[in-house]
Design a protein around this motif. Structure first.
Motif, PDB file in Angstrom:
ATOM      1  N   ASP A   3      30.659  -8.387 -86.999  1.00 14.86           N
ATOM      2  CA  ASP A   3      31.335  -8.505 -85.653  1.00 14.86           C
ATOM      3  C   ASP A   3      30.447  -7.357 -84.932  1.00 14.86           C
ATOM      4  N   THR A   4      30.422  -6.475 -85.479  1.00 13.02           N
ATOM      5  CA  THR A   4      29.638  -5.620 -84.650  1.00 13.02           C
ATOM      6  C   THR A   4      28.428  -6.490 -84.181  1.00 13.02           C
ATOM      7  N   GLY A   5      27.562  -6.537 -84.962  1.00 16.63           N
ATOM      8  CA  GLY A   5      25.362  -7.434 -84.253  1.00 16.63           C
ATOM      9  C   GLY A   5      26.197  -8.720 -83.155  1.00 16.63           C
ATOM     10  N   ILE A   6      27.680  -9.154 -83.704  1.00 14.41           N
ATOM     11  CA  ILE A   6      27.858 -10.419 -83.267  1.00 14.41           C
ATOM     12  C   ILE A   6      27.775  -9.839 -81.782  1.00 14.41           C
ATOM     13  N   PHE A   7      28.503  -8.756 -80.895  1.00 13.63           N
ATOM     14  CA  PHE A   7      28.893  -8.677 -80.161  1.00 13.63           C
ATOM     15  C   PHE A   7      27.513  -7.445 -79.500  1.00 13.63           C
ATOM     16  N   ASP A   8      26.317  -7.150 -80.103  1.00 10.72           N
ATOM     17  CA  ASP A   8      25.659  -6.092 -79.846  1.00 10.72           C
ATOM     18  C   ASP A   8      24.820  -7.407 -79.429  1.00 10.72           C
ATOM     19  N   GLN A   9      24.228  -8.306 -79.833  1.00 14.39           N
ATOM     20  CA  GLN A   9      23.711  -9.266 -79.475  1.00 14.39           C
ATOM     21  C   GLN A   9      24.102 -10.518 -78.196  1.00 14.39           C
ATOM     22  N   ALA A  10      25.244 -10.360 -78.176  1.00 15.49           N
ATOM     23  CA  ALA A  10      26.284 -10.945 -77.285  1.00 15.49           C
ATOM     24  C   ALA A  10      26.028 -10.374 -76.154  1.00 15.49           C
ATOM     25  N   ALA A  11      25.898  -8.850 -76.012  1.00 10.80           N
ATOM     26  CA  ALA A  11      26.175  -7.969 -75.317  1.00 10.80           C
ATOM     27  C   ALA A  11      24.647  -7.710 -74.026  1.00 10.80           C
ATOM     28  N   TYR A  12      23.674  -7.897 -75.454  1.00  8.96           N
ATOM     29  CA  TYR A  12      22.188  -8.201 -74.696  1.00  8.96           C
ATOM     30  C   TYR A  12      22.484  -9.033 -73.887  1.00  8.96           C
ATOM     31  N   LEU A  13      22.464 -10.426 -74.484  1.00 10.22           N
ATOM     32  CA  LEU A  13      22.249 -11.770 -74.091  1.00 10.22           C
ATOM     33  C   LEU A  13      23.368 -11.735 -72.892  1.00 10.22           C
ATOM     34  N   LEU A  14      24.499 -11.653 -72.628  1.00 14.69           N
ATOM     35  CA  LEU A  14      24.918 -11.298 -70.819  1.00 14.69           C
ATOM     36  C   LEU A  14      23.557  -9.944 -70.617  1.00 14.69           C
ATOM     37  N   ALA A  15      23.242  -9.205 -70.851  1.00 18.71           N
ATOM     38  CA  ALA A  15      22.344  -8.697 -69.815  1.00 18.71           C
ATOM     39  C   ALA A  15      21.181  -9.443 -68.994  1.00 18.71           C
ATOM     40  N   HIS A  16      20.737  -9.723 -69.998  1.00 17.02           N
ATOM     41  CA  HIS A  16      19.441 -10.834 -69.349  1.00 17.02           C
ATOM     42  C   HIS A  16      19.620 -12.320 -69.541  1.00 17.02           C
ATOM     43  N   GLY A  17      21.193 -12.375 -69.105  1.00 17.12           N
ATOM     44  CA  GLY A  17      21.609 -14.097 -67.596  1.00 17.12           C
ATOM     45  C   GLY A  17      21.312 -15.057 -68.920  1.00 17.12           C
ATOM     46  N   GLU A  18      21.661 -14.835 -69.965  1.00 15.47           N
ATOM     47  CA  GLU A  18      21.338 -15.673 -71.126  1.00 15.47           C
ATOM     48  C   GLU A  18      22.779 -15.206 -72.057  1.00 15.47           C
ATOM     49  N   GLN A  19      23.321 -16.831 -73.082  1.00 16.82           N
ATOM     50  CA  GLN A  19      24.549 -16.920 -73.443  1.00 16.82           C
ATOM     51  C   GLN A  19      25.041 -17.774 -74.332  1.00 16.82           C
TER      52      GLN A  19
ATOM     53  N   SER B 279      22.500 -17.060 -81.620  1.00 22.51           N
ATOM     54  CA  SER B 279      21.664 -17.842 -82.158  1.00 22.51           C
ATOM     55  C   SER B 279      22.574 -17.283 -84.048  1.00 22.51           C
ATOM     56  N   GLY B 280      23.438 -15.928 -83.578  1.00 26.56           N
ATOM     57  CA  GLY B 280      24.046 -15.509 -84.963  1.00 26.56           C
ATOM     58  C   GLY B 280      25.274 -16.679 -85.037  1.00 26.56           C
ATOM     59  N   ARG B 281      25.593 -16.997 -83.951  1.00 23.43           N
ATOM     60  CA  ARG B 281      26.747 -17.685 -84.232  1.00 23.43           C
ATOM     61  C   ARG B 281      26.702 -19.429 -83.548  1.00 23.43           C
ATOM     62  N   GLY B 282      25.572 -19.917 -83.328  1.00 23.38           N
ATOM     63  CA  GLY B 282      25.150 -20.958 -82.862  1.00 23.38           C
ATOM     64  C   GLY B 282      26.602 -21.368 -81.714  1.00 23.38           C
ATOM     65  N   LEU B 283      27.081 -20.665 -81.183  1.00 25.53           N
ATOM     66  CA  LEU B 283      27.804 -20.739 -79.771  1.00 25.53           C
ATOM     67  C   LEU B 283      27.426 -19.630 -78.555  1.00 25.53           C
ATOM     68  N   ASN B 284      28.348 -20.247 -78.048  1.00 26.08           N
ATOM     69  CA  ASN B 284      28.369 -19.150 -76.420  1.00 26.08           C
ATOM     70  C   ASN B 284      28.838 -17.978 -76.551  1.00 26.08           C
ATOM     71  N   VAL B 285      28.360 -17.134 -75.586  1.00 23.15           N
ATOM     72  CA  VAL B 285      28.979 -16.037 -75.878  1.00 23.15           C
ATOM     73  C   VAL B 285      31.030 -15.966 -75.602  1.00 23.15           C
ATOM     74  N   PHE B 286      30.689 -16.755 -74.984  1.00 19.46           N
ATOM     75  CA  PHE B 286      32.385 -17.208 -74.704  1.00 19.46           C
ATOM     76  C   PHE B 286      33.378 -18.016 -75.507  1.00 19.46           C
ATOM     77  N   GLY B 287      31.753 -18.932 -76.313  1.00 19.81           N
ATOM     78  CA  GLY B 287      32.231 -20.087 -76.812  1.00 19.81           C
ATOM     79  C   GLY B 287      33.497 -19.413 -78.055  1.00 19.81           C
ATOM     80  N   HIS B 288      34.212 -18.570 -78.146  1.00 19.52           N
ATOM     81  CA  HIS B 288      35.219 -18.264 -79.218  1.00 19.52           C
ATOM     82  C   HIS B 288      36.113 -17.042 -78.487  1.00 19.52           C
ATOM     83  N   HIS B 289      35.207 -15.900 -77.777  1.00 17.83           N
ATOM     84  CA  HIS B 289      36.398 -15.220 -77.446  1.00 17.83           C
ATOM     85  C   HIS B 289      35.794 -14.705 -75.772  1.00 17.83           C
ATOM     86  N   ALA B 290      36.607 -14.584 -75.157  1.00 20.80           N
ATOM     87  CA  ALA B 290      36.365 -14.407 -73.290  1.00 20.80           C
ATOM     88  C   ALA B 290      35.910 -12.781 -73.564  1.00 20.80           C
TER      89      ALA B 290
END
Length: 173
Positions: free
Chosen positions: A42-58, A61-72
Motif C-alpha cells: 500500500d505504501t508503494g501505491i500511495f507513493d505512486q499516487a502522490a508522484y502522479l498527482l504532483a505531475h498532473g497524472e492520475q 499502473s500498479g493498480r490499473g485504476l485512476n488514483v481516485f478509482g478506489h479511495h478519494a
C-alpha cells in the motif's frame, strides 16, 4: 504559580516524549523500507499516487485504476511539492505518518487534561496513547492516508469540546 509550573513541566515532558517517539520511529520506518523489511504494498501505491498527482497524472499502473478509482485521498496533494523537488518517496510518506501520529498526543493530552482537570492525568493519557499497540501497529503497516487523519480528528474533538467552532471546522476540513 504552582499550576503554571505543573503545566510547564507537563508540556516539557510531552514535547520530549513526542520528539523521542519521532526520533526513534522515523529512522526505523526508513530503515525498514530501505532494507526491504517491509511488505508495504500500500505504501508503494500511495507513493505512486502522490508522484502522479504532483505531475498532473492520475492513471496508476500498479493498480490499473485512476488514483481516485478506489479511495478519494485528496490529502496526497499536500505531498506534491516534495515530489516536485525530488524529495518524495515512501520514506517521506512513512515519516510524515509517524510525525502526525506522534503529534496527535498533543490534543489527546489537552482533551484528557480538560476533562479531568488534571495535568498529570492528561500527561499519562497522552503517553499511554503513544505507547499503545494500535499506534505502533499502524506505523508497522506503512503509510495510509487515513492514519494521518488521527491528528485532525483529535483536534476536531478538542475544539468541539471547547466550543471553538471555527477551529473545529478547520480541523474537520
Amino acid at each position: 504559580h504552582v499550576d503554571s509550573r505543573k503545566h510547564g513541566f507537563a508540556h516539557a515532558v510531552l514535547a520530549v516524549a513526542i520528539l523521542w517517539f519521532c526520533w526513534l520511529l522515523v529512522p526505523l520506518v526508513i530503515k525498514d523500507y530501505r532494507n526491504f523489511g517491509t511488505g508495504h504494498f500500500d505504501t508503494g501505491i500511495f507513493d505512486q499516487a502522490a508522484y502522479l498527482l504532483a505531475h498532473g497524472e492520475q492513471f496508476m499502473s500498479g493498480r490499473g485504476l485512476n488514483v481516485f478509482g478506489h479511495h478519494a485521498n485528496f490529502g496526497l496533494y499536500l505531498f506534491a511539492p516534495f515530489y516536485w523537488v525530488g524529495w518524495g518517496s515512501p520514506a517521506l510518506l512513512d515519516s510524515a505518518m509517524v510525525v502526525s501520529l506522534g503529534t496527535a498526543a498533543v490534543p489527546v493530552y489537552l482533551i484528557a487534561r480538560d476533562r479531568t482537570e488534571s495535568v498529570a492525568v492528561g500527561l499519562v493519557v497522552a503517553l499511554a496513547y503513544m505507547l499503545h499497540f494500535s499506534i505502533s501497529s499502524t506505523i508497522n503497516e506503512g503509510f495510509h492516508p487515513e492514519s494521518m487523519a488521527v491528528l485532525p480528528l483529535f483536534a476536531a474533538f478538542l475544539f468541539a469540546d471547547r466550543g471553538q467552532w471555527k477551529r473545529f471546522a478547520v480541523a474537520v476540513v
